[in-house]
Write a protein that holds these residues in place. Sequence first.
Motif, PDB file in Angstrom:
ATOM      1  N   ILE A  40      40.609  44.242  50.625  1.00 20.02           N
ATOM      2  CA  ILE A  40      39.781  45.124  49.793  1.00 20.02           C
ATOM      3  C   ILE A  40      39.867  44.716  48.327  1.00 20.02           C
ATOM      4  N   ILE A  41      41.044  44.462  47.846  1.00 20.24           N
ATOM      5  CA  ILE A  41      41.225  44.083  46.449  1.00 20.24           C
ATOM      6  C   ILE A  41      41.469  42.580  46.401  1.00 20.24           C
ATOM      7  N   THR A  42      40.546  41.855  45.856  1.00 27.06           N
ATOM      8  CA  THR A  42      40.682  40.412  45.742  1.00 27.06           C
ATOM      9  C   THR A  42      39.943  39.939  44.508  1.00 27.06           C
ATOM     10  N   ALA A  43      40.445  38.841  43.934  1.00 29.69           N
ATOM     11  CA  ALA A  43      39.836  38.295  42.718  1.00 29.69           C
ATOM     12  C   ALA A  43      38.835  37.199  43.039  1.00 29.69           C
ATOM     13  N   VAL A  44      38.728  36.826  44.308  1.00 34.22           N
ATOM     14  CA  VAL A  44      37.852  35.728  44.711  1.00 34.22           C
ATOM     15  C   VAL A  44      36.950  36.215  45.840  1.00 34.22           C
ATOM     16  N   ALA A  45      35.671  35.983  45.690  1.00 34.69           N
ATOM     17  CA  ALA A  45      34.695  36.301  46.744  1.00 34.69           C
ATOM     18  C   ALA A  45      34.235  34.993  47.367  1.00 34.69           C
ATOM     19  N   MET A  46      34.355  34.917  48.671  1.00 30.11           N
ATOM     20  CA  MET A  46      33.996  33.696  49.391  1.00 30.11           C
ATOM     21  C   MET A  46      32.597  33.837  49.988  1.00 30.11           C
ATOM     22  N   TYR A  47      31.814  32.787  49.828  1.00 31.22           N
ATOM     23  CA  TYR A  47      30.475  32.727  50.402  1.00 31.22           C
ATOM     24  C   TYR A  47      30.338  31.440  51.202  1.00 31.22           C
ATOM     25  N   GLU A  48      29.618  31.516  52.286  1.00 31.95           N
ATOM     26  CA  GLU A  48      29.333  30.337  53.095  1.00 31.95           C
ATOM     27  C   GLU A  48      27.846  30.286  53.407  1.00 31.95           C
ATOM     28  N   GLY A  49      27.287  29.089  53.277  1.00 37.91           N
ATOM     29  CA  GLY A  49      25.884  28.881  53.576  1.00 37.91           C
ATOM     30  C   GLY A  49      25.704  27.817  54.633  1.00 37.91           C
ATOM     31  N   LEU A  50      24.493  27.286  54.714  1.00 36.01           N
ATOM     32  CA  LEU A  50      24.209  26.257  55.702  1.00 36.01           C
ATOM     33  C   LEU A  50      24.682  24.888  55.268  1.00 36.01           C
ATOM     34  N   TRP A  51      24.873  24.713  53.958  1.00 34.61           N
ATOM     35  CA  TRP A  51      25.191  23.380  53.452  1.00 34.61           C
ATOM     36  C   TRP A  51      26.507  23.328  52.695  1.00 34.61           C
ATOM     37  N   MET A  52      26.998  24.460  52.218  1.00 30.56           N
ATOM     38  CA  MET A  52      28.210  24.463  51.401  1.00 30.56           C
ATOM     39  C   MET A  52      28.880  25.823  51.456  1.00 30.56           C
ATOM     40  N   ALA A  55      33.227  29.706  46.177  1.00 25.50           N
ATOM     41  CA  ALA A  55      34.200  30.728  45.801  1.00 25.50           C
ATOM     42  C   ALA A  55      33.826  31.252  44.423  1.00 25.50           C
ATOM     43  N   PHE A  56      33.535  32.555  44.349  1.00 27.98           N
ATOM     44  CA  PHE A  56      33.182  33.213  43.095  1.00 27.98           C
ATOM     45  C   PHE A  56      34.410  33.975  42.607  1.00 27.98           C
ATOM     46  N   GLN A  57      34.935  33.548  41.466  1.00 29.67           N
ATOM     47  CA  GLN A  57      36.108  34.198  40.899  1.00 29.67           C
ATOM     48  C   GLN A  57      35.692  35.328  39.963  1.00 29.67           C
ATOM     49  N   SER A  58      36.604  36.271  39.759  1.00 34.19           N
ATOM     50  CA  SER A  58      36.307  37.421  38.895  1.00 34.19           C
ATOM     51  C   SER A  58      36.103  37.010  37.453  1.00 34.19           C
ATOM     52  N   THR A  59      36.573  35.839  37.075  1.00 35.04           N
ATOM     53  CA  THR A  59      36.384  35.349  35.705  1.00 35.04           C
ATOM     54  C   THR A  59      34.995  34.775  35.469  1.00 35.04           C
ATOM     55  N   GLY A  60      34.205  34.667  36.539  1.00 35.43           N
ATOM     56  CA  GLY A  60      32.854  34.135  36.409  1.00 35.43           C
ATOM     57  C   GLY A  60      32.725  32.690  36.842  1.00 35.43           C
TER      58      GLY A  60
END
Length: 207
Positions: A40-52, A55-60
Amino acid sequence: MANSGLQILGFALALLGSIGLIIGTILPQWKMSAYVGDNIITAVAMYEGLWMSCAFQSTGQIQCKVYDSILQLNSALQATRALMIVSIIVSVAGLGVACMGMKCTNCGGDDKSKKSRIAMTGGIIILIGALCAIVACSWYAHDIIQAFYNPFTPVNTKYEFGSAIFIAWAGAFLVVVGGAMLAASCPKSKSTPKYPISRPPSSKEYV
């Protein structure tokens, strides 16, 4: 005139849908890390797509990595890749065929009936491309749901739907509507009533 307006509207919707399919295919947000349990509490949001994967960090800061090998990918991702590419190619080809058959263009000759059939063929091709996109998105979504509810999947590796898959779904819906309008634009053949041919009375009848 109404038939021509239906063709233009269908072509515009199919074109917008094809652009949505291209954007959805390129974006890496097909699935995103789910905030459940200890995640629930994390500083990094992970995304996955078809090609790559990104990682989106809270710092931008954003860090993306292209998948190294196709053979390392699971079957659902490989099938989704192939179907989305086929969908885009078929939809664009259908738009080209439909453009030749539209009444507002000079391509395809002056025969209105022939042009309408060409436009209807383009609409059918567009519908086939939309079907490929729907199958691809549904297959990928089923894989996300199956992994999410799998009790053996670690909590910190659970994913949910990302924005790109909704963009691809919306694009497929627009392509379906546009292709259906183009396919339905073929005018019905008017049946000409057959009357007996009246011949003038011959001179023998008066004798």
